[in-house]
Design a protein around this motif. Structure first.
Motif, short mmCIF file in Angstrom:
data_model
loop_
_atom_site.label_atom_id
_atom_site.label_comp_id
_atom_site.label_asym_id
_atom_site.label_seq_id
_atom_site.Cartn_x
_atom_site.Cartn_y
_atom_site.Cartn_z
N ALA A 88 -0.50 -1.88 -2.68
CA ALA A 88 0.94 -2.00 -2.43
C ALA A 88 1.75 -1.24 -3.46
O ALA A 88 2.87 -0.79 -3.17
N SER A 89 1.20 -1.07 -4.68
CA SER A 89 1.88 -0.29 -5.69
C SER A 89 1.71 1.21 -5.49
O SER A 89 2.64 1.99 -5.72
N ARG A 111 3.64 2.37 -1.41
CA ARG A 111 4.77 1.48 -1.13
C ARG A 111 5.28 1.71 0.29
O ARG A 111 5.59 2.86 0.66
N ARG A 153 2.89 -8.72 -4.50
CA ARG A 153 3.24 -7.74 -3.48
C ARG A 153 2.27 -7.78 -2.30
O ARG A 153 2.58 -7.30 -1.21
#
Length: 346
Positions: A149-150, A153, A296
């Motif tokens: 997720a990082s 994005r 996230r």
């Protein structure tokens, strides 16, 4: 009967499921798909040389077409070949590539199609809500999906001005026109990360791409054992993270520092040492940073808590993936996958 005949005659969406030894998952997947409403659909299961009850389970669902994948040609990965076989038989103007380990919530297919049309995109991909069981799945999966997720994005992936492209192969809804325009899976026959490659080609062609968490639409349980989890992520991690060795070192160091801070805090508190405050601040900052990443990924509180113990295993998986690709020992479901620049096995 009339509605079923209409769906078979004029499908708006062709659902294509590659299946290789998926007897534990396929039935639940097909039950969720055959119950979809609001859209004309055909469902194709491509049996990729299964040796279990996969074919029998698929055959037991009325209205599901079951195709047998031919022998794997040189230069192809198994999944790419299977979905390509299915795409050649599909008749709908939209194709949904989805995995046998997914479960599709009621009405989700019609809603996804409406979403793709509303946003004017050629490819809509959901990252399914992940189902986890047991210690290892709960500890490791949030760490991995938090890193994903990082690195990818959704807001950047969905932004036409951003070069970042990604998709999740567990759920990719693409228009037939766009799929053919980028060459389909034939153009990426040997790509292990076929989902990311398809997204890159769609975005490079200037076609719309939308990527988001599939909460409320689709769920998946990727792995049912520690050995499967290790084999699956070994296949993927070195390709998903270009600086895998550096990331492994950073996460291992992060784990060591957190453990040191927590142990130091406990010891200092026991003896009333003045360093207690500093250990507390250090532990809070490190744990807060980890929690920020894993949240996230939208796992539950228990999984987020266990993520601390998943950090060293994530580092191990990253290094294992790098080393296995270098030595040509990456396997998945009985097939060997070459590393970047290596020839594909016959």
């Amino acid at each position: 009967m009339g509605e079923e005949t209409s769906q078979l005659a004029v499908p708006e969406v062709s659902v294509i499921i590659p299946a290789r030894n998926e007897e534990l998952s396929l039935g639940r997947c097909l039950r969720s798909l055959t119950a979809q409403g609001g859209v004309a659909v055909e469902i194709l299961v491509v049996d990729d040389h299964s040796t279990d009850r996969t074919r029998a389970i698929a055959d037991s669902f009325a209205g599901v077409r079951v195709l047998a994948a031919p022998d794997l040609p040189p230069g192809w990965t198994g999944k790419n070949h299977a979905v390509w076989v299915g795409s050649r038989e599909a008749r709908g103007p939209w194709l949904l590539f989805t995995d046998a380990d997914t479960v599709h919530l009621p009405g989700s297919l019609a809603a996804a199609l409406a979403e793709a049309k509303q946003h004017g995109v050629a490819l809509l991909s959901y990252s399914p809500e992940q189902e986890v069981r047991g210690f290892w799945e709960r500890a490791v999966m949030p760490v991995i999906f938090g890193e994903l997720a990082s690195a990818y994005r959704p807001e950047e992936v969905s932004d036409p001005a951003s070069p970042v492209a990604a998709a999740n192969g567990q759920y990719m809804l693409i228009s037939r026109v766009a799929y053919d325009a980028v060459g389909g899976h034939q153009a990426m026959a040997n790509a292990v990360l076929e989902d990311v490659e398809l997204a890159r080609r769609v975005k490079h062609a200037g076609l719309g791409l939308r990527f988001r968490l599939g909460r409320g639409a689709v769920r998946a349980r990727m792995y049912r054992s520690l050995s499967a989890l290790r084999e699956g992520w070994t296949k993927n991690l070195a390709l998903l993270f270009p600086n895998a060795k550096l990331l492994a070192a950073r996460r291992a160091a992060e784990f060591v520092l957190m453990v040191d801070a927590l142990v130091g805090l406990w010891l200092a508190a026991r003896v009333g040492n003045a360093a207690t405050l500093w250990f507390a601040v250090g532990a809070t900052l490190l744990l807060g940073n980890l929690l920020r990443r894993v949240r996230r990924a939208h796992f539950g509180a228990l999984s987020n808590t266990l993520a601390l113990l998943g950090l060293p295993f994530f580092s191990y998986l990253l290094l294992r993936s790098v080393l296995c690709y270098r030595s040509g020992r990456v396997t998945w479901k009985g097939r060997t996958y070459p590393g970047p620049g290596q020839p594909s096995p016959k």
